[in-house]
Design a protein around this motif. Sequence first.
Motif, PDB file in Angstrom:
ATOM      1  N   UNK A  26      24.060  41.094  34.559  1.00 59.40           N
ATOM      2  CA  UNK A  26      24.734  39.864  34.160  1.00 59.40           C
ATOM      3  C   UNK A  26      24.070  38.631  34.731  1.00 59.40           C
ATOM      4  N   UNK A  27      23.639  38.753  35.970  1.00 54.08           N
ATOM      5  CA  UNK A  27      23.002  37.607  36.621  1.00 54.08           C
ATOM      6  C   UNK A  27      21.630  37.314  36.015  1.00 54.08           C
ATOM      7  N   UNK A  28      20.790  38.350  35.892  1.00 51.71           N
ATOM      8  CA  UNK A  28      19.414  38.137  35.447  1.00 51.71           C
ATOM      9  C   UNK A  28      19.280  37.939  33.940  1.00 51.71           C
ATOM     10  N   UNK A  29      20.220  38.476  33.163  1.00 51.37           N
ATOM     11  CA  UNK A  29      20.137  38.321  31.705  1.00 51.37           C
ATOM     12  C   UNK A  29      20.738  37.014  31.206  1.00 51.37           C
ATOM     13  N   UNK A  30      21.813  36.568  31.870  1.00 45.86           N
ATOM     14  CA  UNK A  30      22.553  35.420  31.335  1.00 45.86           C
ATOM     15  C   UNK A  30      22.595  34.202  32.257  1.00 45.86           C
ATOM     16  N   UNK A  31      22.926  34.421  33.516  1.00 47.44           N
ATOM     17  CA  UNK A  31      23.166  33.267  34.387  1.00 47.44           C
ATOM     18  C   UNK A  31      21.883  32.598  34.862  1.00 47.44           C
ATOM     19  N   UNK A  32      20.964  33.378  35.371  1.00 49.11           N
ATOM     20  CA  UNK A  32      19.704  32.800  35.853  1.00 49.11           C
ATOM     21  C   UNK A  32      18.911  32.130  34.733  1.00 49.11           C
ATOM     22  N   UNK A  33      18.750  32.753  33.544  1.00 47.22           N
ATOM     23  CA  UNK A  33      18.013  32.085  32.469  1.00 47.22           C
ATOM     24  C   UNK A  33      18.645  30.770  32.013  1.00 47.22           C
TER      25      UNK A  33
END
Length: 298
Positions: A26-33
């Motif tokens: 969830x973090x690397x796919x959606x939030x960080x990008x």
Amino acid sequence: MTKERVLKEVKWLLEITVATILFGLGFDLFLEPGDINCGGVSGMAMIIKELIGRDTLFGFGTIAVVSLLLNIPLFLVGFKAIGRRFFVGSLLGTVLSSAFMQLFLPLETIFVNNGDKLLYAIFGGVVIGVALGIAFVAGASTGGSDIAARLLKLKFRNFPIGKLTLSVDIVVILLTGLVYRDYTNTLYSAVTLYVSSITIDAVVYRFDYSKAVIVISDKYEEIAKAIDEKLCRGVTMLKAQGYFKRSDKYVLLSAVKRQQLEDMKSTVNEIDKNAFIIVCEAHQVLGDGFKRYSDKSL
């Protein structure tokens, strides 16, 4: 150690692992990008990363590394109040979530600059919320603000854990707007936190619903006996009086788990097809055959 105990521990470890994998995704796919901040320690790490530089933090690590370091004082402060099992589970959750955030880091290039930030915020909130909910149900956390929210839950017993997590993270997303100099990020982050808090409560509390069944029948004795013997559920007989005939009778009250509801209705129907059956939601049934009350429960 017995076989049941081993299976219980394996299930516990699997739940924590699944929760941390989802958190990392969830973090690397959606939030960080999308430069969307989910609050907490990882959110603070994002802010530090923006302040120091986009590639590394202090020249030695990424968001995952600093998230791990920022968790250390929280563990030291909360150890006594958290309890040993929650402490061990949270420590494992923190290490694994940081590891998976690092492992899945290349995935952030999939969606970066390729989509709607509102979708990033919503889907990120859902995935992160499911992850945190599973961790809380397992009696653990992914560290950071989750630990703070769990500690607050001990004091504010009437507040759902998702709402407490939301309150802890609000300050972080306000800082997000200041650091990124774009308050649209704060608004998107608020969407993520709101969706996440709702999802956490849905995951944590949906599994704790049973059914309260009220049965009105002249064959109350037979029905009560059948519920006791076939379903192994307790029955309370409440004195009542019919309005039309003013005849005295008993109303049966029983609490059953969701998977027993159809058996309950079938059992009553076999004895009295004219019986009135009223089914109500029953949240957090405590007592024999259900969960026991604990001042550390969610």
